[in-house]
Every structure is written in structure tokens, then in C-alpha cells.
Design an enzyme around this catalytic site. Structure first.
Site, PDB file in Angstrom:
ATOM      1  N   ASP A 338       0.829  -1.204   0.000  1.00 36.20           N
ATOM      2  CA  ASP A 338       0.000   0.000   0.000  1.00 36.20           C
ATOM      3  C   ASP A 338       0.860   1.249   0.000  1.00 36.20           C
ATOM      4  OD1 ASP A 338       0.883  -0.702   2.577  1.00 36.20           O
ATOM      5  OD2 ASP A 338      -0.748   0.354   3.565  1.00 36.20           O
ATOM      6  N   ARG A 342       4.897   4.257   6.411  1.00 37.37           N
ATOM      7  CA  ARG A 342       4.346   4.169   7.767  1.00 37.37           C
ATOM      8  C   ARG A 342       4.345   2.718   8.263  1.00 37.37           C
ATOM      9  NH1 ARG A 342      -1.469   5.919   5.637  1.00 37.37           N
ATOM     10  NH2 ARG A 342      -2.314   3.886   5.072  1.00 37.37           N
ATOM     11  N   ASP A 343       3.698   2.495   9.398  1.00 35.24           N
ATOM     12  CA  ASP A 343       3.767   1.166  10.006  1.00 35.24           C
ATOM     13  C   ASP A 343       2.823   0.160   9.340  1.00 35.24           C
ATOM     14  OD1 ASP A 343       1.478   2.410  10.861  1.00 35.24           O
ATOM     15  OD2 ASP A 343       1.794   2.064  13.006  1.00 35.24           O
ATOM     16  N   GLU A 344       2.835   0.160   7.984  1.00 33.15           N
ATOM     17  CA  GLU A 344       2.065  -0.812   7.211  1.00 33.15           C
ATOM     18  C   GLU A 344       2.999  -1.509   6.226  1.00 33.15           C
ATOM     19  OE1 GLU A 344      -1.910  -0.389   6.313  1.00 33.15           O
ATOM     20  OE2 GLU A 344      -2.175   1.585   7.170  1.00 33.15           O
ATOM     21  N   ASP A 351      -5.708  -2.703  -2.714  1.00 33.66           N
ATOM     22  CA  ASP A 351      -4.861  -1.757  -3.426  1.00 33.66           C
ATOM     23  C   ASP A 351      -4.234  -2.432  -4.646  1.00 33.66           C
ATOM     24  OD1 ASP A 351      -5.150  -1.299  -0.610  1.00 33.66           O
ATOM     25  OD2 ASP A 351      -3.776   0.381  -0.772  1.00 33.66           O
ATOM     26  N   TRP A 403     -11.384  -6.477  -1.739  1.00 30.98           N
ATOM     27  CA  TRP A 403     -10.004  -6.763  -1.319  1.00 30.98           C
ATOM     28  C   TRP A 403      -9.728  -8.238  -1.664  1.00 30.98           C
ATOM     29  CZ3 TRP A 403     -11.784  -2.200  -0.404  1.00 30.98           C
ATOM     30  CH2 TRP A 403     -10.926  -1.153  -0.040  1.00 30.98           C
ATOM     31  N   GLU A 604      -2.341   9.142  -1.036  1.00 35.02           N
ATOM     32  CA  GLU A 604      -3.460   8.318  -0.574  1.00 35.02           C
ATOM     33  C   GLU A 604      -4.758   9.124  -0.603  1.00 35.02           C
ATOM     34  OE1 GLU A 604      -2.911   7.065   3.459  1.00 35.02           O
ATOM     35  OE2 GLU A 604      -4.335   5.409   3.255  1.00 35.02           O
ATOM     36  N   HIS A 625       0.996   6.227  -2.226  1.00 32.98           N
ATOM     37  CA  HIS A 625      -0.019   5.174  -2.256  1.00 32.98           C
ATOM     38  C   HIS A 625      -0.408   5.008  -3.720  1.00 32.98           C
ATOM     39  CE1 HIS A 625      -1.407   3.818   1.636  1.00 32.98           C
ATOM     40  NE2 HIS A 625      -2.550   3.426   1.126  1.00 32.98           N
TER      41      HIS A 625
HETATM   42  C1  BGC Z   1      -4.114   0.878   3.802  1.00 30.67           C
HETATM   43  C2  BGC Z   1      -4.908   0.785   2.552  1.00 30.67           C
HETATM   44  C3  BGC Z   1      -5.810  -0.381   2.688  1.00 30.67           C
HETATM   45  C4  BGC Z   1      -6.740  -0.043   3.809  1.00 30.67           C
HETATM   46  C5  BGC Z   1      -7.849  -0.976   4.040  1.00 30.67           C
HETATM   47  C6  BGC Z   1      -5.063   1.163   4.907  1.00 30.67           C
HETATM   48  O1  BGC Z   1      -4.484   1.349   6.131  1.00 30.67           O
HETATM   49  O2  BGC Z   1      -3.056   1.758   3.704  1.00 30.67           O
HETATM   50  O3  BGC Z   1      -4.481   1.280   1.417  1.00 30.67           O
HETATM   51  O4  BGC Z   1      -6.398  -0.876   1.578  1.00 30.67           O
HETATM   52  O5  BGC Z   1      -6.055   0.223   4.993  1.00 30.67           O
HETATM   53  O6  BGC Z   1      -8.945  -0.280   3.809  1.00 30.67           O
END
Ligand code: BGC
Length: 724
Positions: A338, A342-344, A351, A403, A604, A625
Site C-alpha cells: 500500500d 508508515r507502520d504498514e 490496493d 479486497w 493516498e 499510495h
Molecule cells: C491501507 C490501505 C488499505 C486499507 C484498508 C489502509 O491502512 O493503507 O491502502 O487498503 O487500509 O482499507
């Protein structure tokens, strides 16, 4: 694979935050003909033979569903061998042992974080006399503390260049599966580019900043003249705040810091076992004077090959194209993520499916996605449910419509762009299982019951305080259920499977959909109904959509799900002009608004930075994003006019139907396909438009209200005043 004869090894005692380095010395008494190292780790590793890196793979072994599949890299190390040799491998936490994702705390996360680090390797050397020897990881190896004092995906890296490992201890053999070992499947992750720092400056608050002028994913390399023990300490950011000060609250819990303890003298270094998404670094500690020439941002990504190019007579549009490409580069680091900062940094399925088509056009991502899709299939839950992210580091989180549909949409897209049916063969079971899962939980015929959904994520028509757009969740769920079922049918037909039950199912879903949703309320509802051909009258639906967009001030109100198809639907049903107006809109909301605010990647949020310079929010505000970059597929297909129908995957036959717009002046595209290179260009000259087409395959040309078929070749067409 010979590596299966090797033992997993680990440290005898936990080294905590410090990355261990494993070593083994050996001698070669004969002349080697060929030496090959097979290696992988639980964590990410950097392997050196006699001080030199064994290859240019960064962040090896990459990220897969580690419980099931772990990639093994093979390096030719013949040139590195001498008489006396030493192999050293540093193993950091990587994705395997980092606490991913940042914002949840679950048992599974704690379990993953507590896993041991591990190394397995096998060096095979063949000699000129025909003999061969192998060296494997086993109890004869040693380990010690490395210079990497800390390294992790979100928080960054600490490296002590003056540290010398003094204590070497015997390793412990580790009972870990060798059945999970697979040969490298994805693309190699490499350093693919270097961006020189543009300037070094001090903010009003007195912070010392380095600006690279471009958001990248990778790490900053620096050169410093220092004394042993001096510290370089910096952190990363994507944007500056309204007053021109450092800002990175949007990284949330990810510290994204680098600490480097210097050795004596002049030295050049960059992090080794992690990466960052950034445009700026803030120097908290730096010995001496900082100059731009001391800093380079190194781009790290899957080494996918560029295949598609867009260029126009519109400056901001060109910057948007560039931002989309940078966004893809920044988020194709072994898995489609994504965001990189950040912490992802997770393989969010929604996505990925949204951006997949555009991704396949700009780069050859067949191998990249096929690897990820295999992870999707092995991570698919017993029930057929597909996780929110792949690799599934959130196994307790429920799936969501649009998703989970990555399971059907992406294999189909890969097949469509590249034409090799193998991906469908490989993924068919996973595709079918996803549809069966939905069917299994359906309350009535063709109806998803109450279930968690991300909905039209970040839709501009979201009620105050919500991230979810106003499009009805069951509407989205049923629309995607229909689409996935349709894809299973088309795939099954190609593969010669019995898909009769799915045909019946499709019919049921569509009838239920039409019954339940006789009218459409939002831009996204209109878009999905027309795009997935669920609307009884798609033309009227598109006309209504166009009217709605105009009523909304010629502004889009869509989120993740409506946005990718909005311009397609408008264009296909006669509203190309309006589609262009949305694309070229420079105010908020629109694709060019971030460009006017200096974006160098895709944001984003349409208003990640607002008109007044303040930020949208700090908890969901990434400046890299790729999702909204999906609009590039509309530019290739509709604006430039190059597409193919579903019966001609791999661009084995073209449809050429451009939609020029004088506001862009001219538009050029080039696309390297499995069937050759396509080039198309249109240009306004006075009232006339000149079209140039180079096609390596037969093409159906739809221009000026006429349809003609042409063979491979180069063509010029005119419209307007000019003679044909
Ligand atoms: C992510 C997204 C992801 C979403 C889920 C977010 O935190 O960065 O791009 O699809 O969460 O809705």
C-alpha cells in the site's frame, strides 16, 4: 535443491536487537571451476565471501508466506573464492521477525516477533579435476554480534562501524522445516537507481534537512569524514509542514530512524537490512558540515522491466505520469504494498487489485505477481477466505469485498496483459475457492449477508468522521461477487473445466442485484453497475453518472473502488470530454491537485495537503499510495486508445480507439507487449487531429465514426479539417 542437505542454524543465545553474524572459514586446495552458493534465512540477510557481497540481491530472501514458502537465492561466487576463505552472513529481523503490522497487537504477531533467527546455506564447488565439494551450514559454524546493532522494517537501523566482533561462539542447530524451501520465484530486489540530494537547508525551527527532490523507496547513502565514535543520526519524511518544518507524524508508529556510529576517517555507508519511503531526511546528528554531494537516495525495488511510457503536451499531466511510475517503483519491493513509509508497508489485496492493470502496462510484472499470487493461494484460509493483506500477517482479520477479489481479478489481468494461460491454471482453484467462500456465507441467493467491508474506502462522499464512502456496502459486495464469479466462468471455460454451476450462480447474483438495487445513489454505484455490466441499461447508467458528476461541480466523489473505473465508464458511453475534465482538474479533488502541491508520487488522499497547507490527518495520510494511479490504465486504453478485447490476451490483436482532447495538445504512448511494440500518438494541429499508429499485430481501428481493420504496420490517420 542441495540446500535441503544443510542444517538450519541459529544463535546459541538470543542476541536481542543485535543482528548476529554467522561465519565459517574454509580452504580450497584445488582450482575451482564453479562455485555456487544457495542460501536463505529466517529474517533478511547480507552474505559476504571474503569481504565481498555474494550478489546484488537486497532484502533477501524477500517476503513470502514464510510458514509455507521461503525463497532460496543462488549466487555464482566462483570469482570470490581464494585459497583461504571465510563466509560471513549477517541476519536482521526483516519481515520475518519485525512486529508487523504496526497498529495491532495479536497473539499471532507476538508469535512471529518471538521466532528465532535462522540461516541455512550450501556452497557447492566443482573443480577442474572433475571433483566437487559442498560446504553446508551445520554445527561447525560460529556466530557473533555484528555491526548491525538494530534493524527492523518500521523502526530503521543502527550500525556501529567501529565495532569489531571479538567473541565467536558455536551456533546451535535449529529444528525448522526444510520443506518450505523453494527456489527464487519473484524478481530480484536490487538497487535500481540513485537520486542525488538537491539541497541541504535549515528549517525555521532550526532542523537540518536534506531534500532529494523526489520521494523514493530505499535508503539514503552518505559520505562522512569523522572520528571513531562520532554519530550520524537521521530520520525520514515525505513532506514539509505548512511552515516549512520537518514533519513525519504520518509515519505513525514507524520510527524510520538511522543511527550510524562512525569509524575513523572518511566513510560511505547506507543501511543494509531495511528500507524507508522518503523524500527528505532530517539530520539530528551529523559530524562536520553537511553538503548535498554527501547524500544519495538509493532506490530499492523488485527489478521489473519497464514496458510502458506515456507523454503529453500537458506539463502537469506528465508529472502525474511520472508520479504514478515512481509510486509503482516505490511499492513494488517484492510484494505489492500500500505504501512504503508508515507502520504498514503490507501487501494490501484491495490496493493491488485496483492498480494491477496499470502496473502491468508500465512494467513487466508477470513474474512479480505470479509469485505473490502463489502466496495468496497458500495463505487463503480453510474456508476460501482471502486475507486483507498477503502475506497474511493479519490472519484474524476478516476479508472484505473488493479486497479478497484480488484472488480473481489479478490472475485474470496478468493473463490478459501477457497472454500466458499458466497463471490461470495455477490460480484457478484459489479463484474458485474465493467465490465458493462467498457463496458459503450468503444469506440468500446471491447476497452477501452482514459482513465487514472496507466499502468505497476513502470515498469523498463519506459521512463526517468515516473513511468509508457512502456507496452501500452490500451493493459493492454483490457487484464484486458477480464479477469474481464471471471471472471464474471465463477462466474455467478457457481451461476446459465444468463451470455450469457458476453460470447458474452468476445468473442468480445478477438477478438478485437488479432486484435489490433498482436505483443507484452514488457516483461509485453508477460506475460499478455500468463497468461490471450489472445495470440493465449501462448506457443510461453512464449518462446518469455523467449528469451526477456535473451536478457535483464536475468533481469526482469516488473512493478506492469507484475511482479506477469512473473515467472508463464515462468514456465508453460517450462522455470522454467529461472524463478529460476530471483528469485535468487542477483543484481539489482531482489527480492534478497533488501535482500542483508539489507531489512526486501519488497520494493516498486527494487532499493529503490541503489548500491552506495543513494536512488531511496524521493517521491515514500516505504520500506514496499507488491506488489512484490506476487512472493510467484509462490513459493507455481510452485516451491514447490502445487496448485489446478479452479474446485477444497479450495484445495479439488491437483495438485502436483514441479519445483525444485539445487541452492536452498531444499524447504519445509506447507499450512493449508479448507480441511486439505498439506506439500511438495523437496531436492537435489547428482543427485537425493527426493520429500515428504503429502496430505489430492486426488492429481494429475505430476513428471518426468508422471501423476499419488493418494489418501490422505504420499508419497515419486524420480527423477534422484535414484530408484523410
Ligand atoms: C491501507 C490501505 C488499505 C486499507 C484498508 C489502509 O491502512 O493503507 O491502502 O487498503 O487500509 O482499507
Amino acid at each position: 535443491m542441495e540446500i535441503r542437505n544443510a542444517q538450519w542454524i541459529t544463535t546459541a543465545a538470543d542476541t536481542g536487537d543485535i543482528a548476529p553474524v554467522f561465519r565459517r572459514a574454509f580452504e580450497m586446495r584445488k582450482t575451482p571451476l564453479k562455485a555456487e552458493l544457495q542460501i536463505t534465512a529466517l529474517g533478511v540477510y547480507e552474505a559476504r565471501l571474503n569481504g565481498s557481497r555474494t550478489g546484488d540481491f537486497v532484502m533477501a530472501p524477500g517476503w513470502t508466506s514464510y510458514g509455507n514458502r521461503l525463497q532460496v537465492q543462488t549466487y555464482d561466487v566462483t570469482e570470490l573464492l581464494g585459497e583461504k576463505n571465510e563466509i560471513r552472513v549477517t541476519v536482521g529481523r526483516g519481515w520475518f521477525r519485525s512486529p508487523l503490522p504496526g497498529w495491532i497487537n495479536t497473539e499471532d504477531k507476538a508469535r512471529r516477533y518471538a521466532q528465532p533467527c535462522g540461516l541455512i546455506a550450501c556452497l557447492t564447488v566443482s573443480f577442474t579435476d572433475g571433483s566437487a565439494e559442498t560446504l553446508i551450514t551445520d554445527g561447525s559454524w560460529q556466530y557473533g554480534e555484528s555491526r548491525v546493532r538494530f534493524s527492523e522494517i518500521y523502526d530503521g537501523e543502527t550500525y556501529d562501524a567501529s565495532f569489531i566482533t571479538k567473541e565467536w561462539l558455536p551456533v546451535k542447530e535449529l529444528a525448522w522445516s526444510r520443506d518450505i524451501l523453494i527456489p527464487q520465484e519473484g524478481e530480484t530486489v536490487r538497487e535500481t537507481g540513485r537520486v542525488q540530494a538537491r539541497r541541504v537547508f535549515t528549517t525555521p525551527r532550526g532542523e537540518l534537512m536534506v531534500d532529494f527532490g523526489q520521494e523514493v523507496t530505499g535508503y539514503a547513502e552518505f559520505t562522512v569524514e569523522a572520528h571513531a565514535g562520532d554519530t550520524v543520526y537521521f530520520t525520514h519524511s515525505e513532506v514539509m509542514d505548512r511552515d516549512g518544518n520537518f514533519y513525519n507524524e504520518n509515519y505513525r508508529s514507524a520510527k524510520a530512524e538511522v543511527r550510524y556510529i562512525c569509524a575513523e576517517g572518511r566513510q560511505t555507508w547506507h543501511p543494509v537490512l531495511t528500507f524507508f519511503g522518503f523524500r527528505y531526511i532530517r539530520l539530528i546528528s551529523w559530524p562536520g558540515e553537511a553538503r548535498p554531494e554527501d547524500f544519495t537516495a538509493i532506490v530499492v525495488r523488485s527489478d521489473i522491466r519497464r514496458t510502458g511510457w506515456l507523454e503529453s503536451g500537458h506539463e502537469l499531466l506528465n508529472r502525474l505520469f511520472s508520479n504514478i511510475v515512481w509510486g509503482q517503483q516505490g511499492n513494488f519491493l517484492d510484494v505489492p504494498s500500500d505504501c512504503p513509509q508508515r507502520d504498514e508497508r503490507l501487501g494490501w489485496t484491495g490496493d493491488a487489485q485496483i492498480f494491477a492493470k496499470a502496473a502491468t502496462l508500465f512494467y513487466d510484472v508477470e513474474r512479480f505477481f505470479r509469485k505473490w499470487l502463489r502466496d495468496l493461494a497458500v495463505d487463503q484460509r480453510e474456508s476460501g477466505e482471502v486475507g486483507q493483506v498477503i502475506p497474511d500477517v493479519m490472519p484474524e482479520s476478516p476479508c472484505s469485498a473488493a479486497w479478497g477479489d484480488a484472488a480473481t481479478i489479478i490472475p485474470w489481468q496478468i493473463y490478459q496483459t501477457y497472454g500466458d494461460i499458466q497463471v490461470l491454471e495455477d490460480q484457478f482453484d484459489s479463484m474458485r475457492k474465493w467465490v465458493d467462500f462467498i457463496t458459503g456465507i450468503c444469506a440468500g441467493p446471491g447476497m452477501w449477508p452482514e459482513h465487514f467491508h472496507f466499502a468505497d474506502w476513502l470515498g469523498l462522499d463519506a459521512p463526517e468522521g468515516s473513511y468509508k464512502g457512502s456507496t452501500r456496502e452490500d451493493f459493492i459486495a454483490d457487484a464484486y461477487y458477480a464479477r469474481s464469479t464471471e471471472l471464474v466462468i471465463m477462466t474455467g471455460e478457457l481451461l476446459g473445466r465444468d463451470v455450469e454451476p457458476y453460470r447458474k450462480l452468476y445468473h442468480t447474483i445478477v438477478s438478485a442485484f437488479r432486484r435489490n438495487f433498482p436505483t443507484y445513489m452514488t457516483q461509485t454505484e453508477h460506475t460499478l453497475a455500468a463497468h461490471f455490466r450489472l445495470a440493465e441499461d449501462p448506457k443510461k447508467t453512464a449518462d446518469d453518472l455523467a449528469a451526477m458528476v456535473v451536478r457535483d461541480g464536475t468533481r469526482l466523489r469516488t473512493g478506492f473502488l469507484g475511482t479506477p473505473y469512473l473515467l472508463h465508464v464515462l468514456t465508453e458511453y460517450g462522455h470522454a470530454d467529461l472524463a478529460w475534465s476530471l483528469l485535468l482538474r487542477e483543484g481539489y479533488p482531482g489527480w492534478l491537485y497533488p501535482v500542483t502541491k508539489g507531489a512526486t508520487t501519488v497520494w493516498e488522499h486527494w487532499d493529503g495537503i490541503k489548500e491552506d497547507g495543513t494536512f488531511w490527518s496524521k493517521d491515514m495520510n500516505s504520500y506514496n499510495h499507488y491506488a489512484y494511479g490506476a487512472v493510467a490504465d484509462w490513459v493507455f486504453e481510452q485516451a491514447a486508445g490502445i487496448r485489446h478485447d478479452e479474446a485477444h490476451p497479450g495484445f495479439s490483436e488491437l483495438i485502436y480507439q483514441p479519445h483525444p482532447d485539445a487541452r492536452a495538445g498531444w499524447l504519445k504512448m509506447k507499450l512493449e507487449t508479448r507480441n511486439g511494440t505498439i506506439a500511438a500518438e495523437w496531436k492537435y494541429t489547428g482543427n485537425a487531429v493527426r493520429y500515428d499508429l504503429t502496430t505489430p499485430v492486426p488492429a481494429v481501428v475505430r476513428l471518426n465514426g468508422k471501423e476499419t481493420r488493418v494489418g501490422p504496420g505504420e499508419y497515419v490517420f486524420w480527423s477534422g479539417d484535414a484530408k484523410e
